[in-house]
Motif scaffolding. Structure first.
Motif, PDB file in Angstrom:
ATOM      1  N   VAL A 286       5.723   1.565  10.887  1.00 36.49           N
ATOM      2  CA  VAL A 286       4.657   1.740   9.897  1.00 36.49           C
ATOM      3  C   VAL A 286       4.132   3.173   9.948  1.00 36.49           C
ATOM      4  CG1 VAL A 286       2.315   1.037   9.266  1.00 36.49           C
ATOM      5  CG2 VAL A 286       4.003  -0.683   9.951  1.00 36.49           C
ATOM      6  N   GLY A 287       4.058   3.805   8.789  1.00 36.11           N
ATOM      7  CA  GLY A 287       3.562   5.177   8.761  1.00 36.11           C
ATOM      8  C   GLY A 287       3.281   5.659   7.349  1.00 36.11           C
ATOM      9  N   VAL A 288       2.833   6.874   7.253  1.00 30.58           N
ATOM     10  CA  VAL A 288       2.501   7.481   5.964  1.00 30.58           C
ATOM     11  C   VAL A 288       3.700   8.268   5.451  1.00 30.58           C
ATOM     12  CG1 VAL A 288       1.552   9.572   7.021  1.00 30.58           C
ATOM     13  CG2 VAL A 288       0.793   8.897   4.727  1.00 30.58           C
ATOM     14  N   ILE A 289       3.878   8.301   4.136  1.00 26.45           N
ATOM     15  CA  ILE A 289       4.866   9.181   3.507  1.00 26.45           C
ATOM     16  C   ILE A 289       4.161   9.964   2.420  1.00 26.45           C
ATOM     17  CG2 ILE A 289       6.846   7.710   4.016  1.00 26.45           C
ATOM     18  CD1 ILE A 289       6.767   6.784   1.093  1.00 26.45           C
ATOM     19  N   GLY A 290       4.642  11.166   2.147  1.00 21.95           N
ATOM     20  CA  GLY A 290       3.982  11.987   1.149  1.00 21.95           C
ATOM     21  C   GLY A 290       2.573  12.324   1.601  1.00 21.95           C
ATOM     22  N   ASN A 291       1.680  12.424   0.639  1.00 17.13           N
ATOM     23  CA  ASN A 291       0.290  12.744   0.966  1.00 17.13           C
ATOM     24  C   ASN A 291      -0.485  11.535   1.468  1.00 17.13           C
ATOM     25  OD1 ASN A 291       0.483  15.500   0.247  1.00 17.13           O
ATOM     26  ND2 ASN A 291       0.189  15.002  -1.909  1.00 17.13           N
ATOM     27  N   ASP A 292      -0.328  10.398   0.775  1.00 11.91           N
ATOM     28  CA  ASP A 292      -1.091   9.212   1.177  1.00 11.91           C
ATOM     29  C   ASP A 292      -0.330   7.928   0.888  1.00 11.91           C
ATOM     30  OD1 ASP A 292      -1.223   9.228  -1.573  1.00 11.91           O
ATOM     31  OD2 ASP A 292      -3.396   8.998  -1.721  1.00 11.91           O
ATOM     32  N   GLY A 293       1.013   8.022   0.883  1.00  6.68           N
ATOM     33  CA  GLY A 293       1.835   6.846   0.643  1.00  6.68           C
ATOM     34  C   GLY A 293       1.995   5.989   1.890  1.00  6.68           C
ATOM     35  N   PHE A 294       2.874   5.016   1.806  1.00  3.92           N
ATOM     36  CA  PHE A 294       3.045   4.065   2.905  1.00  3.92           C
ATOM     37  C   PHE A 294       4.514   3.718   3.066  1.00  3.92           C
ATOM     38  CE2 PHE A 294       3.322  -0.354   4.460  1.00  3.92           C
ATOM     39  CZ  PHE A 294       2.639  -0.224   5.671  1.00  3.92           C
ATOM     40  N   SER A 295       4.934   3.514   4.311  1.00  2.00           N
ATOM     41  CA  SER A 295       6.318   3.174   4.590  1.00  2.00           C
ATOM     42  C   SER A 295       6.390   2.210   5.758  1.00  2.00           C
ATOM     43  CB  SER A 295       7.116   4.446   4.924  1.00  2.00           C
ATOM     44  OG  SER A 295       8.450   4.139   5.251  1.00  2.00           O
ATOM     45  N   ALA A 296       7.320   1.251   5.688  1.00  2.00           N
ATOM     46  CA  ALA A 296       7.525   0.295   6.774  1.00  2.00           C
ATOM     47  C   ALA A 296       8.950  -0.231   6.692  1.00  2.00           C
ATOM     48  CB  ALA A 296       6.519  -0.852   6.692  1.00  2.00           C
ATOM     49  N   ALA A 297       9.511  -0.604   7.832  1.00  2.00           N
ATOM     50  CA  ALA A 297      10.870  -1.122   7.889  1.00  2.00           C
ATOM     51  C   ALA A 297      10.867  -2.568   8.362  1.00  2.00           C
ATOM     52  CB  ALA A 297      11.720  -0.267   8.823  1.00  2.00           C
ATOM     53  N   TYR A 298      11.788  -3.344   7.817  1.00  2.00           N
ATOM     54  CA  TYR A 298      11.980  -4.745   8.207  1.00  2.00           C
ATOM     55  C   TYR A 298      13.392  -4.866   8.773  1.00  2.00           C
ATOM     56  CZ  TYR A 298       7.728  -5.817   5.599  1.00  2.00           C
ATOM     57  OH  TYR A 298       6.419  -5.855   5.151  1.00  2.00           O
ATOM     58  N   PHE A 299      13.504  -5.477   9.943  1.00  2.00           N
ATOM     59  CA  PHE A 299      14.772  -5.508  10.658  1.00  2.00           C
ATOM     60  C   PHE A 299      15.261  -6.933  10.887  1.00  2.00           C
ATOM     61  CE2 PHE A 299      17.160  -5.548  14.713  1.00  2.00           C
ATOM     62  CZ  PHE A 299      18.187  -4.671  14.369  1.00  2.00           C
ATOM     63  N   SER A 300      16.575  -7.128  10.767  1.00  2.00           N
ATOM     64  CA  SER A 300      17.186  -8.423  11.041  1.00  2.00           C
ATOM     65  C   SER A 300      17.947  -8.344  12.352  1.00  2.00           C
ATOM     66  CB  SER A 300      18.147  -8.817   9.910  1.00  2.00           C
ATOM     67  OG  SER A 300      18.920  -9.947  10.290  1.00  2.00           O
ATOM     68  N   ALA A 301      17.502  -9.117  13.356  1.00  2.84           N
ATOM     69  CA  ALA A 301      18.196  -9.140  14.637  1.00  2.84           C
ATOM     70  C   ALA A 301      19.567  -9.791  14.499  1.00  2.84           C
ATOM     71  CB  ALA A 301      17.352  -9.889  15.669  1.00  2.84           C
ATOM     72  N   GLY A 302      19.708 -10.692  13.530  1.00  3.26           N
ATOM     73  CA  GLY A 302      20.968 -11.393  13.349  1.00  3.26           C
ATOM     74  C   GLY A 302      22.066 -10.524  12.764  1.00  3.26           C
ATOM     75  N   SER A 303      21.757  -9.815  11.693  1.00  2.00           N
ATOM     76  CA  SER A 303      22.769  -9.007  11.011  1.00  2.00           C
ATOM     77  C   SER A 303      22.723  -7.533  11.384  1.00  2.00           C
ATOM     78  CB  SER A 303      22.591  -9.130   9.494  1.00  2.00           C
ATOM     79  OG  SER A 303      21.375  -8.512   9.074  1.00  2.00           O
ATOM     80  N   GLY A 304      21.624  -7.106  11.968  1.00  2.00           N
ATOM     81  CA  GLY A 304      21.462  -5.690  12.263  1.00  2.00           C
ATOM     82  C   GLY A 304      21.056  -4.878  11.053  1.00  2.00           C
ATOM     83  N   GLY A 305      20.784  -5.563   9.936  1.00  2.00           N
ATOM     84  CA  GLY A 305      20.380  -4.869   8.720  1.00  2.00           C
ATOM     85  C   GLY A 305      18.937  -4.415   8.768  1.00  2.00           C
ATOM     86  N   GLN A 306      18.636  -3.394   8.006  1.00  2.00           N
ATOM     87  CA  GLN A 306      17.269  -2.873   7.926  1.00  2.00           C
ATOM     88  C   GLN A 306      16.889  -2.652   6.473  1.00  2.00           C
ATOM     89  OE1 GLN A 306      15.765   0.242  10.713  1.00  2.00           O
ATOM     90  NE2 GLN A 306      15.434   1.450   8.870  1.00  2.00           N
ATOM     91  N   ILE A 307      15.738  -3.149   6.109  1.00  2.00           N
ATOM     92  CA  ILE A 307      15.206  -2.967   4.760  1.00  2.00           C
ATOM     93  C   ILE A 307      14.003  -2.041   4.848  1.00  2.00           C
ATOM     94  CG2 ILE A 307      14.040  -4.095   2.824  1.00  2.00           C
ATOM     95  CD1 ILE A 307      15.696  -6.592   3.409  1.00  2.00           C
ATOM     96  N   GLN A 308      14.031  -0.980   4.057  1.00  2.00           N
ATOM     97  CA  GLN A 308      12.949   0.004   4.072  1.00  2.00           C
ATOM     98  C   GLN A 308      12.052  -0.191   2.857  1.00  2.00           C
ATOM     99  OE1 GLN A 308      12.670   2.302   6.600  1.00  2.00           O
ATOM    100  NE2 GLN A 308      10.662   2.909   5.785  1.00  2.00           N
ATOM    101  N   LEU A 309      10.768  -0.372   3.108  1.00  2.00           N
ATOM    102  CA  LEU A 309       9.781  -0.457   2.035  1.00  2.00           C
ATOM    103  C   LEU A 309       9.021   0.854   1.997  1.00  2.00           C
ATOM    104  CD1 LEU A 309       7.273  -3.303   1.246  1.00  2.00           C
ATOM    105  CD2 LEU A 309       6.425  -1.000   1.666  1.00  2.00           C
ATOM    106  N   SER A 310       8.912   1.458   0.828  1.00  2.00           N
ATOM    107  CA  SER A 310       8.139   2.690   0.701  1.00  2.00           C
ATOM    108  C   SER A 310       7.365   2.675  -0.608  1.00  2.00           C
ATOM    109  CB  SER A 310       9.050   3.924   0.772  1.00  2.00           C
ATOM    110  OG  SER A 310      10.025   3.897  -0.263  1.00  2.00           O
ATOM    111  N   VAL A 311       6.162   3.179  -0.534  1.00  2.00           N
ATOM    112  CA  VAL A 311       5.277   3.239  -1.699  1.00  2.00           C
ATOM    113  C   VAL A 311       4.682   4.633  -1.764  1.00  2.00           C
ATOM    114  CG1 VAL A 311       3.336   2.158  -2.899  1.00  2.00           C
ATOM    115  CG2 VAL A 311       4.673   0.821  -1.239  1.00  2.00           C
ATOM    116  N   ASP A 312       4.824   5.273  -2.911  1.00  2.00           N
ATOM    117  CA  ASP A 312       4.262   6.608  -3.054  1.00  2.00           C
ATOM    118  C   ASP A 312       3.849   6.828  -4.498  1.00  2.00           C
ATOM    119  OD1 ASP A 312       3.397   9.034  -2.168  1.00  2.00           O
ATOM    120  OD2 ASP A 312       5.378   9.920  -1.874  1.00  2.00           O
ATOM    121  N   ARG A 313       3.010   7.789  -4.670  1.00  2.00           N
ATOM    122  CA  ARG A 313       2.546   8.097  -6.025  1.00  2.00           C
ATOM    123  C   ARG A 313       3.675   8.740  -6.820  1.00  2.00           C
ATOM    124  NH1 ARG A 313      -2.711   6.853  -5.876  1.00  2.00           N
ATOM    125  NH2 ARG A 313      -3.819   7.146  -3.893  1.00  2.00           N
ATOM    126  N   GLY A 314       3.666   8.509  -8.121  1.00  2.00           N
ATOM    127  CA  GLY A 314       4.706   9.050  -8.977  1.00  2.00           C
ATOM    128  C   GLY A 314       5.042   8.069 -10.079  1.00  2.00           C
TER     129      GLY A 314
END
Length: 215
Positions: free
Chosen positions: A65-93
């Protein structure tokens, strides 16, 4: 109507009145503005840009969990089973038909060709082994991205459909506790960034880029 009839009617309607009151209180609670504590824990990320999502088999990686850009938001979701990672990011634009192919997709670099197509009220975008679903709102864009070889399009779309602005309970679960990042003046905003696992122990500390697109 007699007094007895009015009393009977009032008794019959009482459960409906109580139910309506309960629903109203629940709605009021859901719409309650974030507390000063939650805003402080959000750090540099704007509260209105903090979103959460869900996908079967995937869990939020709290350290991501962290900030992106000036005041956006970012977080990752991980699957222990498949090893896959989904990245969620929100920013102005903004994102529309005119700009869809001009913006980079997921972890692809600038200048990589982007395939862009409309999928309901979402945009599906793919480039250089990565793909994402994006939804444009007034003033900001929510993106759900992943390595195309590890996370299939159906899973990605489901996560995009489930993405929503975090309510107070979800903010409390996602944001770092007080004193662990947040608005401390020393962190990155919504929490100190996790230690990089791909940094070599010797040399100038340059990242090892052989870890692949998914990290």
């Amino acid at each position: 109507m007699t007094r007895v009839s009015r009393c009977v009617l009032a008794i019959l309607l009482l459960p409906l009145v109580l139910t309506a009151c309960g629903a109203q209180k629940a709605n009021d609670a859901a719409a309650a503005p974030p507390s000063a504590e939650l805003k402080a824990r959000a750090g540099e990320s704007a509260i209105e840009l903090i979103y959460v999502t869900e996908a079967p088999g995937y869990e939020l990686a709290r350290q991501s969990v962290g900030v992106i850009g000036n005041d956006g938001f970012s977080a990752a979701y991980f699957s222990a089973g498949s090893g896959g990672q989904i990245q969620l990011s929100v920013d102005r634009g903004k994102l529309d038909e005119a700009s869809c192919e001009k913006q980079s997709a997921g972890s692809s670099g600038a200048g990589e060709p982007v395939v862009c197509e409309r999928d309901g009220d979402l945009w599906y975008r793919a480039a250089a082994g990565t793909h994402e679903y994006a939804r444009a709102y007034e003033g900001h864009v929510v993106r759900i991205s992943a390595d195309a070889n590890r996370v299939d399009r159906a899973t990605l779309r489901r996560a995009a459909e489930k993405a929503h602005r975090a309510d107070n309970e979800e903010l409390d679960e996602v944001l770092p506790p007080s004193g662990e990042g947040g608005d401390t003046g020393t962190g990155t905003g919504a929490g100190d960034m996790p230690e990089r696992g791909d940094l070599p122990p010797v040399g100038d500390g340059a990242p090892n880029n052989d870890v692949g697109a998914s990290g």
